[in-house]
Design a protein around this motif. Structure first.
Motif, PDB file in Angstrom:
ATOM      1  N   GLN A  20     -42.350  13.540  25.347  1.00 47.58           N
ATOM      2  CA  GLN A  20     -43.218  12.429  24.943  1.00 47.58           C
ATOM      3  C   GLN A  20     -43.312  12.363  23.420  1.00 47.58           C
ATOM      4  O   GLN A  20     -43.195  11.286  22.831  1.00 47.58           O
ATOM      5  CB  GLN A  20     -44.617  12.587  25.539  1.00 47.58           C
ATOM      6  CG  GLN A  20     -45.575  11.488  25.103  1.00 47.58           C
ATOM      7  CD  GLN A  20     -47.000  11.731  25.552  1.00 47.58           C
ATOM      8  OE1 GLN A  20     -47.397  12.859  25.847  1.00 47.58           O
ATOM      9  NE2 GLN A  20     -47.787  10.677  25.610  1.00 47.58           N
ATOM     10  N   HIS A  44     -40.129  11.013  21.980  1.00 47.16           N
ATOM     11  CA  HIS A  44     -40.034   9.565  22.201  1.00 47.16           C
ATOM     12  C   HIS A  44     -40.929   8.816  21.226  1.00 47.16           C
ATOM     13  O   HIS A  44     -40.517   7.830  20.622  1.00 47.16           O
ATOM     14  CB  HIS A  44     -40.399   9.204  23.646  1.00 47.16           C
ATOM     15  CG  HIS A  44     -40.351   7.736  23.884  1.00 47.16           C
ATOM     16  ND1 HIS A  44     -41.457   6.926  23.757  1.00 47.16           N
ATOM     17  CD2 HIS A  44     -39.314   6.919  24.181  1.00 47.16           C
ATOM     18  CE1 HIS A  44     -41.102   5.679  23.993  1.00 47.16           C
ATOM     19  NE2 HIS A  44     -39.806   5.643  24.255  1.00 47.16           N
ATOM     20  N   GLN A  45     -42.156   9.268  21.065  1.00 47.57           N
ATOM     21  CA  GLN A  45     -43.086   8.591  20.159  1.00 47.57           C
ATOM     22  C   GLN A  45     -42.576   8.621  18.720  1.00 47.57           C
ATOM     23  O   GLN A  45     -42.689   7.620  17.995  1.00 47.57           O
ATOM     24  CB  GLN A  45     -44.477   9.207  20.267  1.00 47.57           C
ATOM     25  CG  GLN A  45     -45.143   8.868  21.574  1.00 47.57           C
ATOM     26  CD  GLN A  45     -46.440   9.623  21.792  1.00 47.57           C
ATOM     27  OE1 GLN A  45     -46.619  10.758  21.339  1.00 47.57           O
ATOM     28  NE2 GLN A  45     -47.357   8.999  22.512  1.00 47.57           N
ATOM     29  N   ARG A  88     -39.637   6.246  18.489  1.00 46.02           N
ATOM     30  CA  ARG A  88     -40.130   4.864  18.551  1.00 46.02           C
ATOM     31  C   ARG A  88     -40.721   4.431  17.210  1.00 46.02           C
ATOM     32  O   ARG A  88     -40.493   3.304  16.756  1.00 46.02           O
ATOM     33  CB  ARG A  88     -41.175   4.764  19.660  1.00 46.02           C
ATOM     34  CG  ARG A  88     -41.678   3.379  19.900  1.00 46.02           C
ATOM     35  CD  ARG A  88     -42.618   3.387  21.074  1.00 46.02           C
ATOM     36  NE  ARG A  88     -43.190   2.075  21.277  1.00 46.02           N
ATOM     37  CZ  ARG A  88     -44.053   1.799  22.205  1.00 46.02           C
ATOM     38  NH1 ARG A  88     -44.446   2.728  23.044  1.00 46.02           N
ATOM     39  NH2 ARG A  88     -44.539   0.598  22.317  1.00 46.02           N
ATOM     40  N   LEU A 142     -33.867   6.337  19.708  1.00 40.70           N
ATOM     41  CA  LEU A 142     -34.888   5.941  20.668  1.00 40.70           C
ATOM     42  C   LEU A 142     -34.292   5.893  22.075  1.00 40.70           C
ATOM     43  O   LEU A 142     -34.899   6.390  23.027  1.00 40.70           O
ATOM     44  CB  LEU A 142     -35.494   4.591  20.293  1.00 40.70           C
ATOM     45  CG  LEU A 142     -36.541   4.037  21.254  1.00 40.70           C
ATOM     46  CD1 LEU A 142     -37.707   5.003  21.436  1.00 40.70           C
ATOM     47  CD2 LEU A 142     -37.028   2.676  20.762  1.00 40.70           C
ATOM     48  N   ALA A 200     -33.921   9.372  23.354  1.00 39.31           N
ATOM     49  CA  ALA A 200     -35.212   9.948  23.750  1.00 39.31           C
ATOM     50  C   ALA A 200     -35.659   9.390  25.101  1.00 39.31           C
ATOM     51  O   ALA A 200     -36.161  10.133  25.952  1.00 39.31           O
ATOM     52  CB  ALA A 200     -36.268   9.685  22.676  1.00 39.31           C
ATOM     53  N   GLU A 201     -35.468   8.102  25.308  1.00 39.84           N
ATOM     54  CA  GLU A 201     -35.837   7.499  26.593  1.00 39.84           C
ATOM     55  C   GLU A 201     -34.976   8.052  27.717  1.00 39.84           C
ATOM     56  O   GLU A 201     -35.482   8.386  28.798  1.00 39.84           O
ATOM     57  CB  GLU A 201     -35.723   5.977  26.527  1.00 39.84           C
ATOM     58  CG  GLU A 201     -36.828   5.355  25.704  1.00 39.84           C
ATOM     59  CD  GLU A 201     -36.666   3.860  25.485  1.00 39.84           C
ATOM     60  OE1 GLU A 201     -35.639   3.283  25.883  1.00 39.84           O
ATOM     61  OE2 GLU A 201     -37.592   3.278  24.894  1.00 39.84           O
ATOM     62  N   GLY A 214     -35.986  11.676  28.440  1.00 39.27           N
ATOM     63  CA  GLY A 214     -37.266  11.703  29.151  1.00 39.27           C
ATOM     64  C   GLY A 214     -37.107  11.294  30.609  1.00 39.27           C
ATOM     65  O   GLY A 214     -37.666  11.930  31.512  1.00 39.27           O
ATOM     66  N   LEU A 261     -43.523   8.849  29.968  1.00 42.11           N
ATOM     67  CA  LEU A 261     -42.064   8.841  30.116  1.00 42.11           C
ATOM     68  C   LEU A 261     -41.623   7.825  31.172  1.00 42.11           C
ATOM     69  O   LEU A 261     -40.630   7.121  30.978  1.00 42.11           O
ATOM     70  CB  LEU A 261     -41.559  10.245  30.458  1.00 42.11           C
ATOM     71  CG  LEU A 261     -41.804  11.294  29.371  1.00 42.11           C
ATOM     72  CD1 LEU A 261     -41.468  12.685  29.894  1.00 42.11           C
ATOM     73  CD2 LEU A 261     -41.045  10.980  28.095  1.00 42.11           C
ATOM     74  N   HIS A 317     -41.951   4.244  29.789  1.00 42.73           N
ATOM     75  CA  HIS A 317     -40.971   3.869  28.773  1.00 42.73           C
ATOM     76  C   HIS A 317     -39.529   4.122  29.210  1.00 42.73           C
ATOM     77  O   HIS A 317     -38.615   4.033  28.394  1.00 42.73           O
ATOM     78  CB  HIS A 317     -41.288   4.598  27.463  1.00 42.73           C
ATOM     79  CG  HIS A 317     -42.574   4.114  26.873  1.00 42.73           C
ATOM     80  ND1 HIS A 317     -43.772   4.747  27.125  1.00 42.73           N
ATOM     81  CD2 HIS A 317     -42.869   3.046  26.115  1.00 42.73           C
ATOM     82  CE1 HIS A 317     -44.743   4.081  26.525  1.00 42.73           C
ATOM     83  NE2 HIS A 317     -44.226   3.045  25.906  1.00 42.73           N
ATOM     84  N   SER A 318     -39.344   4.397  30.490  1.00 43.06           N
ATOM     85  CA  SER A 318     -37.991   4.582  31.013  1.00 43.06           C
ATOM     86  C   SER A 318     -37.236   3.252  30.974  1.00 43.06           C
ATOM     87  O   SER A 318     -37.810   2.189  31.178  1.00 43.06           O
ATOM     88  CB  SER A 318     -38.057   5.087  32.455  1.00 43.06           C
ATOM     89  OG  SER A 318     -36.757   5.146  33.009  1.00 43.06           O
TER      90      SER A 318
END
Length: 178
Positions: A19, A22-23, A26, A41, A44-45, A48, A78, A81-82
């Motif tokens: 997380q 990802h943040q 982002r 990004l 990361a997605e 996750g 996660l 934001h998948s």
């Protein structure tokens, strides 16, 4: 809200780390908006999603008992934001079960429900999904708007007008060219 130690703190730590990554990705992508930051990004997605898929395949939804409150929040983040629509739908089913079992929050369920519905071209139920378009920040279409605040209250959400103000304060619009 449980303060007990999670049964699998290592899962909680892994989800929280993903997380955070990802943040961070982002934030950089929002700021720079270049190919490299967008690729980070996406990575990361994807990471996750892959990890959450594995966790859910082995344990089911990582709720409060398994991952603690913070780990459960990270799992929702996660899933929310998948970039995998089929997995988001699966996660939504698992999250619904977790909410019924007291392992996850109705608030998270409301957000993921709206995300999946909007992605499938359906009106949202809880007014949590917004987009930036030519007319600025707009909520996606809502089913039965006259009952929106009633549904939001059932899910532990603030009235829509309050949420709308919060969203508008936090979403940064790109500068306009004159």
């Amino acid at each position: 809200m449980s303060t007990a130690r999670p049964t699998h703190p290592e899962i909680a730590l892994a989800l929280l780390d993903l997380q955070r990554k990802h943040q961070e990705a982002r934030a950089v992508a929002d700021l720079r908006n270049d190919d490299e930051s967008i690729a980070q990004l996406a990575w990361a997605e994807d990471r996750g999603t892959a990890t959450l898929k594995l966790v859910t395949a082995v344990y089911g939804w990582p709720g409060r008992t398994l991952a603690g409150e913070a780990g459960a929040d990270a799992a929702w983040w996660l899933a929310q934001h998948s970039d995998d629509p089929a997995f988001q739908e699966q996660a939504l089913e698992l999250l619904q079960e977790a909410v019924q079992a007291g392992e996850a929050t109705r608030r998270h369920l409301a957000f993921l429900t709206d995300r999946v519905r909007v992605r499938n071209g359906r009106p949202q139920r809880y007014g949590t999904a917004f987009a930036v378009g030519v007319n600025g920040i707009q909520a996606f279409e809502v089913e039965e708007p006259e009952r929106l605040d009633e549904r939001r209250a059932e899910m532990g959400l603030e009235p829509f007008d309050e949420f709308d103000k919060i969203v508008r304060l936090h979403i940064k619009l790109p500068p306009t060219t004159a």
